[in-house]
Design a protein around this motif. Structure first.
Motif, PDB file in Angstrom:
ATOM      1  N   VAL A   1      65.509  67.469   3.744  1.00  0.00           N
ATOM      2  CA  VAL A   1      65.277  67.987   2.395  1.00  0.00           C
ATOM      3  C   VAL A   1      66.299  69.049   2.052  1.00  0.00           C
ATOM      4  CG1 VAL A   1      63.655  69.188   0.876  1.00  0.00           C
ATOM      5  CG2 VAL A   1      62.805  67.496   2.517  1.00  0.00           C
ATOM      6  N   SER A   2      67.009  68.835   0.938  1.00  0.00           N
ATOM      7  CA  SER A   2      67.929  69.823   0.380  1.00  0.00           C
ATOM      8  C   SER A   2      67.289  70.392  -0.881  1.00  0.00           C
ATOM      9  CB  SER A   2      69.270  69.155   0.047  1.00  0.00           C
ATOM     10  OG  SER A   2      70.164  70.076  -0.550  1.00  0.00           O
ATOM     11  N   ASP A   3      67.036  71.699  -0.874  1.00  0.00           N
ATOM     12  CA  ASP A   3      66.278  72.353  -1.934  1.00  0.00           C
ATOM     13  C   ASP A   3      67.134  73.420  -2.615  1.00  0.00           C
ATOM     14  OD1 ASP A   3      64.440  73.572  -3.582  1.00  0.00           O
ATOM     15  OD2 ASP A   3      63.261  74.464  -1.965  1.00  0.00           O
ATOM     16  N   ALA A   4      67.461  73.189  -3.881  1.00  0.00           N
ATOM     17  CA  ALA A   4      68.296  74.133  -4.630  1.00  0.00           C
ATOM     18  C   ALA A   4      67.491  74.984  -5.596  1.00  0.00           C
ATOM     19  CB  ALA A   4      69.387  73.385  -5.386  1.00  0.00           C
ATOM     20  N   GLY A   5      66.185  75.077  -5.391  1.00  0.00           N
ATOM     21  CA  GLY A   5      65.367  75.923  -6.244  1.00  0.00           C
ATOM     22  C   GLY A   5      65.734  77.382  -6.064  1.00  0.00           C
ATOM     23  N   ALA A   6      66.156  78.038  -7.129  1.00  0.00           N
ATOM     24  CA  ALA A   6      66.616  79.423  -7.040  1.00  0.00           C
ATOM     25  C   ALA A   6      65.435  80.389  -7.023  1.00  0.00           C
ATOM     26  CB  ALA A   6      67.525  79.754  -8.224  1.00  0.00           C
ATOM     27  N   PRO A   7      65.631  81.582  -6.465  1.00  0.00           N
ATOM     28  CA  PRO A   7      64.561  82.584  -6.489  1.00  0.00           C
ATOM     29  C   PRO A   7      64.118  82.884  -7.917  1.00  0.00           C
ATOM     30  CG  PRO A   7      66.362  83.263  -5.051  1.00  0.00           C
ATOM     31  CD  PRO A   7      66.838  82.051  -5.787  1.00  0.00           C
TER      32      PRO A   7
ATOM     33  N   ALA B   1      53.944  65.263  12.338  1.00  0.00           N
ATOM     34  CA  ALA B   1      53.711  64.152  11.419  1.00  0.00           C
ATOM     35  C   ALA B   1      55.033  63.482  11.064  1.00  0.00           C
ATOM     36  CB  ALA B   1      53.032  64.648  10.139  1.00  0.00           C
ATOM     37  N   ARG B   2      56.096  64.270  10.993  1.00  0.00           N
ATOM     38  CA  ARG B   2      57.444  63.786  10.745  1.00  0.00           C
ATOM     39  C   ARG B   2      58.423  64.652  11.516  1.00  0.00           C
ATOM     40  NH1 ARG B   2      54.544  60.646   8.899  1.00  0.00           N
ATOM     41  NH2 ARG B   2      54.624  59.530   6.892  1.00  0.00           N
ATOM     42  N   LYS B   3      59.640  64.158  11.659  1.00  0.00           N
ATOM     43  CA  LYS B   3      60.729  64.988  12.171  1.00  0.00           C
ATOM     44  C   LYS B   3      61.764  65.115  11.065  1.00  0.00           C
ATOM     45  CE  LYS B   3      62.808  61.025  14.549  1.00  0.00           C
ATOM     46  NZ  LYS B   3      63.292  60.516  15.845  1.00  0.00           N
ATOM     47  N   GLY B   4      62.670  66.064  11.222  1.00  0.00           N
ATOM     48  CA  GLY B   4      63.662  66.271  10.182  1.00  0.00           C
ATOM     49  C   GLY B   4      64.049  67.726  10.076  1.00  0.00           C
ATOM     50  N   SER B   5      64.602  68.084   8.942  1.00  0.00           N
ATOM     51  CA  SER B   5      64.948  69.484   8.716  1.00  0.00           C
ATOM     52  C   SER B   5      65.019  69.769   7.223  1.00  0.00           C
ATOM     53  CB  SER B   5      66.281  69.850   9.397  1.00  0.00           C
ATOM     54  OG  SER B   5      67.338  69.064   8.900  1.00  0.00           O
ATOM     55  N   TYR B   6      64.844  71.023   6.910  1.00  0.00           N
ATOM     56  CA  TYR B   6      64.841  71.528   5.536  1.00  0.00           C
ATOM     57  C   TYR B   6      65.912  72.596   5.420  1.00  0.00           C
ATOM     58  CZ  TYR B   6      63.428  74.600   1.678  1.00  0.00           C
ATOM     59  OH  TYR B   6      63.419  75.391   0.561  1.00  0.00           O
ATOM     60  N   TRP B   7      66.683  72.553   4.347  1.00  0.00           N
ATOM     61  CA  TRP B   7      67.585  73.666   4.025  1.00  0.00           C
ATOM     62  C   TRP B   7      67.501  73.942   2.537  1.00  0.00           C
ATOM     63  CZ3 TRP B   7      69.323  68.878   5.665  1.00  0.00           C
ATOM     64  CH2 TRP B   7      70.064  68.123   4.753  1.00  0.00           C
ATOM     65  N   GLY B   8      67.588  75.196   2.180  1.00  0.00           N
ATOM     66  CA  GLY B   8      67.452  75.569   0.777  1.00  0.00           C
ATOM     67  C   GLY B   8      68.463  76.619   0.383  1.00  0.00           C
ATOM     68  N   ILE B   9      68.693  76.716  -0.900  1.00  0.00           N
ATOM     69  CA  ILE B   9      69.629  77.711  -1.408  1.00  0.00           C
ATOM     70  C   ILE B   9      69.122  79.128  -1.139  1.00  0.00           C
ATOM     71  CG2 ILE B   9      68.720  77.952  -3.778  1.00  0.00           C
ATOM     72  CD1 ILE B   9      71.722  77.647  -4.685  1.00  0.00           C
ATOM     73  N   ARG B  10      67.798  79.272  -0.962  1.00  0.00           N
ATOM     74  CA  ARG B  10      67.208  80.571  -0.646  1.00  0.00           C
ATOM     75  C   ARG B  10      67.212  80.865   0.859  1.00  0.00           C
ATOM     76  NH1 ARG B  10      61.636  80.801  -4.187  1.00  0.00           N
ATOM     77  NH2 ARG B  10      62.052  79.086  -5.630  1.00  0.00           N
TER      78      ARG B  10
ATOM     79  N   PHE C   1      78.242  78.679  11.190  1.00  0.00           N
ATOM     80  CA  PHE C   1      79.536  78.875  10.550  1.00  0.00           C
ATOM     81  C   PHE C   1      79.437  80.099   9.639  1.00  0.00           C
ATOM     82  CE2 PHE C   1      82.993  78.167   7.597  1.00  0.00           C
ATOM     83  CZ  PHE C   1      83.990  77.616   8.405  1.00  0.00           C
ATOM     84  N   PRO C   2      80.356  81.049   9.735  1.00  0.00           N
ATOM     85  CA  PRO C   2      80.256  82.268   8.918  1.00  0.00           C
ATOM     86  C   PRO C   2      80.536  81.980   7.445  1.00  0.00           C
ATOM     87  CG  PRO C   2      82.319  82.227  10.146  1.00  0.00           C
ATOM     88  CD  PRO C   2      81.520  81.060  10.643  1.00  0.00           C
ATOM     89  N   PHE C   3      79.762  82.655   6.597  1.00  0.00           N
ATOM     90  CA  PHE C   3      79.940  82.482   5.155  1.00  0.00           C
ATOM     91  C   PHE C   3      79.606  83.802   4.479  1.00  0.00           C
ATOM     92  CE2 PHE C   3      78.753  80.641   0.917  1.00  0.00           C
ATOM     93  CZ  PHE C   3      79.989  80.065   0.644  1.00  0.00           C
ATOM     94  N   PRO C   4      80.439  84.288   3.548  1.00  0.00           N
ATOM     95  CA  PRO C   4      80.239  85.624   2.961  1.00  0.00           C
ATOM     96  C   PRO C   4      78.932  85.744   2.186  1.00  0.00           C
ATOM     97  CG  PRO C   4      82.454  84.778   2.486  1.00  0.00           C
ATOM     98  CD  PRO C   4      81.663  83.640   3.050  1.00  0.00           C
ATOM     99  N   HIS C   5      78.251  86.860   2.377  1.00  0.00           N
ATOM    100  CA  HIS C   5      76.988  87.106   1.680  1.00  0.00           C
ATOM    101  C   HIS C   5      77.179  87.122   0.167  1.00  0.00           C
ATOM    102  CE1 HIS C   5      72.944  88.602   0.989  1.00  0.00           C
ATOM    103  NE2 HIS C   5      73.450  89.558   0.234  1.00  0.00           N
ATOM    104  N   GLU C   6      78.301  87.675  -0.305  1.00  0.00           N
ATOM    105  CA  GLU C   6      78.514  87.742  -1.752  1.00  0.00           C
ATOM    106  C   GLU C   6      78.661  86.352  -2.363  1.00  0.00           C
ATOM    107  OE1 GLU C   6      82.448  88.887   0.353  1.00  0.00           O
ATOM    108  OE2 GLU C   6      80.279  89.262   0.558  1.00  0.00           O
ATOM    109  N   SER C   7      79.217  85.410  -1.614  1.00  0.00           N
ATOM    110  CA  SER C   7      79.319  84.033  -2.104  1.00  0.00           C
ATOM    111  C   SER C   7      77.944  83.370  -2.164  1.00  0.00           C
ATOM    112  CB  SER C   7      80.258  83.216  -1.206  1.00  0.00           C
ATOM    113  OG  SER C   7      81.580  83.701  -1.295  1.00  0.00           O
ATOM    114  N   ILE C   8      77.111  83.665  -1.180  1.00  0.00           N
ATOM    115  CA  ILE C   8      75.737  83.143  -1.187  1.00  0.00           C
ATOM    116  C   ILE C   8      74.987  83.655  -2.409  1.00  0.00           C
ATOM    117  CG2 ILE C   8      73.525  83.131   0.032  1.00  0.00           C
ATOM    118  CD1 ILE C   8      75.105  83.419   2.656  1.00  0.00           C
ATOM    119  N   GLU C   9      75.101  84.943  -2.687  1.00  0.00           N
ATOM    120  CA  GLU C   9      74.402  85.526  -3.825  1.00  0.00           C
ATOM    121  C   GLU C   9      74.900  84.953  -5.143  1.00  0.00           C
ATOM    122  OE1 GLU C   9      71.678  87.584  -3.937  1.00  0.00           O
ATOM    123  OE2 GLU C   9      71.697  86.901  -1.849  1.00  0.00           O
TER     124      GLU C   9
END
Length: 385
Positions: free
Chosen positions: A259-265, A307-316, A328-336
């Protein structure tokens, strides 16, 4: 969070409104959430990383809602032309999928759709939205141009909308379109631009999508709401209203769910608007945020219960929370910057596009190497520099 193991689906985890096997099939399903251009680009990062790992070609189903359906439809349309190497990597993914999506990301199409949809008596807002999708991406292609999974041409792509007449999920795919409380139309020929417009008709401004269904109604599938009025004209809105992770049609079928979740805060609004338009949109955002969190908790619970296997990642998501020893390093300001892109179909500059794609890539890599593909080496560079 755990990701492996056997076990039965925990009761009540996902609403049931279609027949599905009591034992899920072995196979990988990818779910793409909504979130405007923010989601469209964020999901690209995960797809790029899956491709680099050699696992994109092995996906059996892609289930999407809202702007996630833009990415899914472009990938589906390109699938037959992807050139997979012996390492199962599509060497021309950038050309056929990434480049067209980035081109669209440089165009504003939501406000023009609203303005021209209100001014032109011959076009609705969603028809205008569909015209932009068709102009920039789909060029008259239909559901019939997606891969035929029954012939091994690729995954089944399921693009989901919400049926305003029944309050249920309405799914579009190559073999059928329908709502299981109404029934199914076999071999639909709806334009991909219209399907994506229906799936991404974010309420209340771009909704509803109305049209006659295409294909042949299968009488053997008719459900409790099979009245003629429901079979003559569809009234659809954003797929995220019913299922904002695009989870349902994947969970019911396959053992492995990514699951790729781009729901913003959601954030905090110290002075909520009083006018009804902005108030309605804020209330909609609050409801979406709460439902998203509920779906996410149920998903993680499903992993933990085996019940299932897999992984979740989200923009949050937070890279540190996964406990991967070599992220892998990634700048915090780019994440924000990526997280703060609004839920719109509005033009984004090159730098913002890069932040979204790269953050999707980094957090997907973190989740996939932690929970699914532990023997994969870490990336050497970001996909967009």
């Amino acid at each position: 969070m755990r990701n492996e193991g056997e076990g039965e689906l925990s009761p009540g985890l996902i609403p049931v409104d279609e027949p599905w096997p009591s034992v899920p099939e072995e196979g990988v399903a990818v779910c793409l959430s909504g979130g405007g251009y923010r989601a469209m680009l964020f999901h690209l990062g995960g797809i790029i990383r899956l491709n680099e790992m050699g696992h994109l070609e092995k996906v059996a189903r892609v289930s999407s809602v809202s702007a996630g359906s833009i990415t899914a439809a472009v990938l589906g349309l390109a699938w037959r032309y992807l050139e997979f190497s012996e390492e199962h990597r599509a060497e021309n993914l950038d050309e056929l999928v990434v480049a067209p999506i980035r081109k669209l990301a440089g165009k504003t199409i939501d406000n023009p759709s609203i303005i021209w949809g209100l001014l032109r008596p011959d076009r609705t807002i969603t028809q205008m939205l569909a015209s932009y999708y068709d102009k920039y991406l789909f060029r008259g292609t239909t559901l019939e141009d997606l891969p035929d999974d029954s012939k091994g041409e690729g995954p089944r792509f399921v693009l989901n909308a919400t049926n305003l007449q029944t309050g249920k999920l309405f799914r579009f795919s190559r073999p059928y379109a329908g709502d299981y409380t109404v029934g199914l139309w076999r071999n639909p020929s709806t334009r991909l631009a219209d399907v994506v417009a229906a799936s991404s008709a974010y309420p209340p401004t771009l909704s509803p999508y109305t049209a006659a269904p295409s294909g042949t109604f299968d009488e053997s599938t008719k459900g409790p709401d099979h009245r003629e009025i429901f079979r003559k004209e569809l009234w659809l809105t954003d797929g995220g209203v019913y299922d904002n992770l695009g989870l349902e049609t994947a969970w019911k079928r396959y053992r492995t769910i990514l699951v790729s979740d781009a729901g913003a805060p959601l954030g905090v609004d110290l002075k909520p608007h009083r006018n009804w338009v902005q108030q309605a949109m804020w209330v909609s955002d609050v409801v979406d945020d709460q439902v998203r969190e509920l779906r996410k908790r149920q998903l993680i619970d499903g992993y933990e219960r085996h019940a299932r296997k897999g992984s979740y990642w989200g923009i949050r998501s937070d890279v540190a929370s996964y406990g991967l020893p070599n992220p892998f390093p990634f700048p915090h300001e780019s994440i924000e910057r990526a997280r703060n892109v609004p839920t719109r179909l509005a033009a984004l500059d090159e730098a913002t596009q890069a932040d979204l794609i790269n953050w999707g890539y980094v957090i997907a890599d973190t989740a996939l190497r932690k929970w699914m593909y532990q023997h994969q080496q870490e990336p050497k560079w970001l996909p967009v520099t």
